[in-house]
Design an enzyme around this catalytic site. Structure first.
Site, PDB file in Angstrom:
ATOM      1  N   CYS A 176     -21.223 -15.132  53.160  1.00  0.00           N
ATOM      2  CA  CYS A 176     -21.477 -16.080  54.245  1.00  0.00           C
ATOM      3  C   CYS A 176     -22.901 -16.048  54.786  1.00  0.00           C
ATOM      4  O   CYS A 176     -23.282 -16.916  55.567  1.00  0.00           O
ATOM      5  CB  CYS A 176     -20.496 -15.831  55.373  1.00  0.00           C
ATOM      6  SG  CYS A 176     -18.791 -15.998  54.822  1.00  0.00           S
ATOM      7  N   HIS A 312     -23.753 -15.565  64.615  1.00  0.00           N
ATOM      8  CA  HIS A 312     -22.814 -15.783  63.519  1.00  0.00           C
ATOM      9  C   HIS A 312     -21.503 -16.307  64.116  1.00  0.00           C
ATOM     10  O   HIS A 312     -20.936 -17.273  63.609  1.00  0.00           O
ATOM     11  CB  HIS A 312     -22.610 -14.481  62.760  1.00  0.00           C
ATOM     12  CG  HIS A 312     -21.882 -14.643  61.467  1.00  0.00           C
ATOM     13  ND1 HIS A 312     -22.382 -15.345  60.411  1.00  0.00           N
ATOM     14  CD2 HIS A 312     -20.664 -14.188  61.068  1.00  0.00           C
ATOM     15  CE1 HIS A 312     -21.529 -15.320  59.402  1.00  0.00           C
ATOM     16  NE2 HIS A 312     -20.471 -14.618  59.782  1.00  0.00           N
ATOM     17  N   HIS A 352     -16.234 -22.464  60.164  1.00  0.00           N
ATOM     18  CA  HIS A 352     -17.151 -21.646  59.374  1.00  0.00           C
ATOM     19  C   HIS A 352     -17.523 -22.391  58.090  1.00  0.00           C
ATOM     20  O   HIS A 352     -16.668 -22.700  57.267  1.00  0.00           O
ATOM     21  CB  HIS A 352     -16.449 -20.335  59.042  1.00  0.00           C
ATOM     22  CG  HIS A 352     -17.357 -19.263  58.537  1.00  0.00           C
ATOM     23  ND1 HIS A 352     -18.577 -19.512  57.946  1.00  0.00           N
ATOM     24  CD2 HIS A 352     -17.209 -17.900  58.532  1.00  0.00           C
ATOM     25  CE1 HIS A 352     -19.138 -18.369  57.603  1.00  0.00           C
ATOM     26  NE2 HIS A 352     -18.330 -17.379  57.948  1.00  0.00           N
TER      27      HIS A 352
END
Length: 953
Positions: A176, A312, A352
């Protein structure tokens, strides 16, 4: 700005996100606090999702989707439909975005100096399962082709190949954190001069997008399809589709090039947690904090100067406290301040984006700096109970926060962390103040191009809409960006305007044509087109015109004994006297030579050098001078001598006749001679005034139209015989050379021969014999399609040429007609636009030389989305549903329809698990009253809970 010696500027961006087809739409959604997660009705789910899964009580039919992920403009990139169908849609989307990002930056890679690199990565390829389910398609293209179309290795190199980029092309994958690591690697490459421009970003497309997930107890997936970073009700994240890419340049280069700078990357930090964690996939506070400190050190700035952090921020109950603790540790080395730095995460808006999440956060932070506003972190109501924000430097941006410039540079941090422990952090700083628009031409030429007519129409409409946000002073920058920062495509059109409103109105009806790259032929008119104030506006505004014009005027004035420039550009109130003087042949010919020579040099200055030239009478001297037959000094001397010799002859008259030359020649009476053949059905005769009057009456009786010309002499007829001896003497001090460039003779109607051009006898014939312009034009046309550009103060030759144009030909005038000249600048800009739209390529850098133009962000190419997608039947997906939908495999173990066992409240369960973990790893007994951050303060930097493996992903 900071004292850091340099930085890397973000000069362009492009992206596709849930609910947003562009960066501009993304920003609007962020500021509006708009959630862009799609909730699917049962009949909207993909048939590839098994009913046993979709009907499970804990199945959440929600995901952030990218619109038209199945569509791709394959033909634009020279990709066949068969190949496009095999290519991973992630790579297809990223390819289009890279093109758009370079356009957003005003960079045409084919003309950009230096090298352009690509740093990119994708998420796992879920589309490959569809490819493998169709062995017939794989067999038709071959296993190797199918592999090239689907392996992650080729995302960067495919872009480099299709866009013609020669810098480093590196595909990288760190889960990610992929796209932010790609940005960091691009930063290093630019700072070490491995390339001069870099594309960096990532893409993630879930296949099928019309799917949800099974929210397992204690898993990282949101229980209800909402992502709530840092919030007390956060239950996990939603894995969504999205893509983003930024264009980067060294800051000094960006400033020099006048780029739009959205933000400056001052420093980057990339590291790995190493062995300092409980398992391979567990996060580490110490590792994250170290990456942030690396970025701050790289930027040379104090953590206390950071006003916003784009975290994040996945919205998982364990991940968010860990990230805030890591940020707090990193900041506490520099500041003791409490809650002075805003905190947010775009994941609240759409979940996400996996490999695209880091670059998306970077784009959001850059836009926040640019627009001086921090968007709200969506779905935040009350803090996660394990985060004591009062003890940290951070506070969540739960609303739009105004963030204006001050005397201190505003800065932001961006974090992205990946499974496997690769952490990335970037420090951004506001762009340096941009200078106001510099003065430029009063008229703007807006060139537009596309691959097909439909895209051209969309492009014109998009530009018109974008101009709503522009002022008239910006129009020159818009024009320069279109000219210098766009790849010229085959379907072209243009608009000439003096203001934004006029540009928008003309864009609504702009015509387009397919460029064919015709030959360029300059036409130089003869006497009769001169008038006072011809090209005055160009003398004032075009240095490439002014310099040769002034040079010729100075040379001619010395020979004429009067100021030629003052005749051409008279003082206000003296125009009538100037026109009377210019009507005299001795002044008319050098004046025309000055204007035509200067226009030819201007066309050459913008990179349009004629493939052939045709000069009508005195105009042939301009062609010969450009071809090197005469030096400029000698040419001016001959032109002045020619004009004087012809002026000294007795008065005469000329008559334009609308009939073929052969028919007219058969009717000519004594004392009347053929003087010019200008078009197949248009010629000119010359002689004494009374003889021409009688001939005109005869023609009228035969219903043949004729028009007397406003001239003083019977040029190109026996009336000029007496001028030849005087003119011949002028050649005694002139040296003639062989032509180095082609031009046509209007004596013979053919291309000039060396022996003709270098012989004074030819030039004597040229004064006396008929001008065969129509023959010369026909001879040039026989060589293929041409765009004829009249380089003179009239449109006479343009009119003549249009009478015999063929398919693919065009005739264009540099200036307006003598009787209504209008704006010189408008006419010249339109002529340049015509040449460009026909397929000639100007040197736009030369056109804008010395103007300090700025590159501005304009709408990207409107790709034609044709569907390229592999269809498979639903049964083919049975048993593979957990693999087709990315990340669903994390929940597949819970796919049973059995009711879930009762579980204690989430907060209590979390505290118990944290306490048990701390005690097992540290050997110390922990009071149940301790919160999560106090556990971390004991020195525990990693969690080894079963699902914490993916908490930060």
């Amino acid at each position: 700005m900071s004292d850091a010696p340099d930085g890397v500027a973000i000069v362009g961006m492009a992206g596709r996100f849930p609910g947003a087809a562009s960066v501009e739409e993304l920003w609007a959604n962020l500021v509006a606090g708009r959630e862009s997660i799609t909730r699917f009705a049962p009949d909207e789910l993909s048939p590839l999702v098994p009913k046993a899964l979709s009907e499970h009580p804990r199945y959440v039919p929600a995901r952030g989707v990218v619109a038209d992920a199945d569509r791709f403009d394959a033909a634009f990139f020279g990709i066949t439909a068969r190949e496009a169908q095999l290519i991973d849609p992630q790579q297809r989307i990223f390819l289009e975005l890279c093109w758009n990002a370079l356009e957003h930056a005003g960079i045409d890679p084919a003309r950009a100096p230096g090298s352009i690199g690509v740093y990119a990565g994708t998420s796992n390829n879920g589309y490959r399962k569809l490819v493998e389910a169709r062995p017939d398609l794989v067999a038709a293209s071959g296993e190797f082709a199918a592999m090239l179309a689907n392996e992650k290795d080729y995302v960067a190199t495919r872009v480099a190949h299709k866009l013609g980029l020669n810098g480093p092309a590196i595909s990288l994958y760190t889960a990610c954190s992929t796209s932010l690591v790609a940005v960091a690697q691009a930063w290093y490459a630019l700072m070490s001069w491995q390339c001069d421009v870099a594309l960096a970003g990532g893409v993630s497309v879930v296949v099928p997008q019309e799917s949800g997930y099974l929210a397992g107890d204690g898993a990282i997936d949101s229980a209800d399809g909402h992502c709530r970073p840092f919030d007390a009700d956060a239950s996990g994240t939603v894995f969504s589709s999205g893509a983003g890419v930024v264009v980067l340049k060294r800051l000094a280069d960006a400033i020099e090039h006048g780029d739009t700078i959205w933000a400056v990357i001052r420093g980057v930090g990339v590291n790995n947690d190493g062995a300092d964690r409980a398992s391979f996939s567990a996060p580490s506070v110490r590792g994250q904090a170290a990456a942030i400190r690396l970025a701050l050190a790289s930027a040379g700035v104090d953590a206390g100067s950071i006003g916003y952090v784009e975290a994040h921020g996945t919205g998982t109950p364990l991940g968010d406290p860990i990230e805030v603790e890591a940020l707090t540790r990193a900041f506490r080395a520099d500041t003791d301040a409490q809650q002075t730095c805003w905190l947010g995460s775009a994941k609240g808006n759409f979940g996400h984006l996996v490999a695209a999440s880091g670059v998306t956060g970077l784009i959001k932070a850059a836009l926040a700096l640019h627009h001086e506003r921090i968007p709200p972190s969506l779905n935040y109501r009350a803090p996660n109970p394990e985060i004591d924000f009062a003890r940290t430097p951070f506070k969540v941006a739960d609303r739009v926060v105004e963030w204006p410039r001050t005397s201190t540079p505003r800065r932001a941090g961006v974090s992205s962390f990946g499974v496997g422990g690769t952490n990335a952090h970037v420090v951004l700083e506001e762009a340096p103040p941009r200078p106001p628009p510099a003065p430029g031409r009063a008229v703007a030429l807006l060139p537009l191009s596309a691959r097909d007519e439909a895209a051209f129409a969309r492009r014109a409409a998009d530009l018109a809409a974008a101009l709503d946000a522009c002022a008239d002073a910006d129009l020159a920058d818009v024009a320069a960006t279109l000219a210098q920062g766009r790849r010229p495509l085959p379907v072209r059109g243009f608009v000439v305007a003096r203001g934004v409103a006029e540009a928008r109105e003309r864009l609504a009806r702009v015509a387009a044509r397919r460029a064919a790259k015709p030959r360029l032929v300059l036409l130089f008119p003869g006497q009769g087109s001169q008038h006072a104030n011809m090209a005055r506006e160009l003398v004032a505004s075009e240095a490439a015109f002014r310099a040769p014009f002034e040079q010729v005027c100075a040379l001619a004035s010395a020979r004429l004994g009067r100021d030629l420039r003052a005749l051409i550009l008279p003082a206000a109130g003296t125009e009538a006297a100037a026109n009377a003087a210019l009507a005299e042949t001795r002044h008319a010919q050098p004046a025309l030579f000055a204007i035509e020579y200067a226009l030819a040099r201007w066309w050459e200055s913008v990179g349009l050098v004629a493939d052939a030239m045709i000069g009508h009478s005195i105009g042939e001297y301009v062609a010969a001078t450009l071809a090197g037959v005469f030096t400029l000094d000698d040419a001016v001397a001959l032109v002045c001598a020619r004009g004087a010799a012809m002026h000294a002859q007795p008065p005469g008259a000329m008559l334009a006749v609308r009939a073929a030359a052969g028919a007219v020649a058969a009717r000519l009476p004594a004392g009347v001679a053929l003087a010019a053949v200008n078009a197949p059905e248009l010629c000119v005769v010359a002689g004494a005034a009374d003889a021409l009057a009688a001939f005109a009456a005869t023609l009228q009786a035969e219903r043949i139209a004729s028009t007397p010309l406003k001239v003083s002499h019977a040029f190109h007829s026996p009336a000029m015989d007496a001028a030849l001896p005087a003119f011949e003497r002028a050649f005694a001090e002139v040296r003639l050379a062989a032509p180095t460039r082609p031009f046509h003779s209007c004596v013979t109607g053919r291309a000039i021969r060396v022996d003709e051009a270098a012989d004074p006898a030819y030039w004597l014939r040229q004064l006396r014999e008929p001008v065969r312009f129509a023959d010369a034009l026909a001879d040039v046309r026989a060589g293929g399609a041409c765009v004829f550009v009249e380089a003179g103060p009239s449109q006479a030759l343009t009119t003549f040429a249009r009478a015999q144009l063929g398919d693919g030909d065009a005739a264009v005038a540099s200036l307006g007609p003598a009787a209504r000249a209008g704006s010189d600048a408008d006419h010249l800009a339109a002529a340049l636009g015509e040449c460009w739209s026909r397929g000639r390529e100007p040197d736009w850098d030369a056109y804008y030389a010395g103007q300090a133009r700025r590159r501005v962000a304009l709408p990207g190419y409107p790709f034609r989305g044709e569907r390229h997608w592999i269809e498979i039947s639903a049964p083919a997906a049975v048993g593979a549903s957990g693999e087709i939908a990315m990340h669903d495999q994390t929940s597949s173990v819970a796919a049973s329809t059995a009711a879930a066992p009762a579980t204690p409240p989430r907060g209590a369960r979390l505290r118990a698990e944290l306490r048990e973990l701390v005690e097992s790893l540290s050997g110390e007994s922990v009071d149940a009253a301790h919160d999560a951050t106090s556990f971390l303060a004991l020195g525990l930097d990693s969690l080894s809970l079963t699902q914490a493996a993916l908490e930060l992903e």
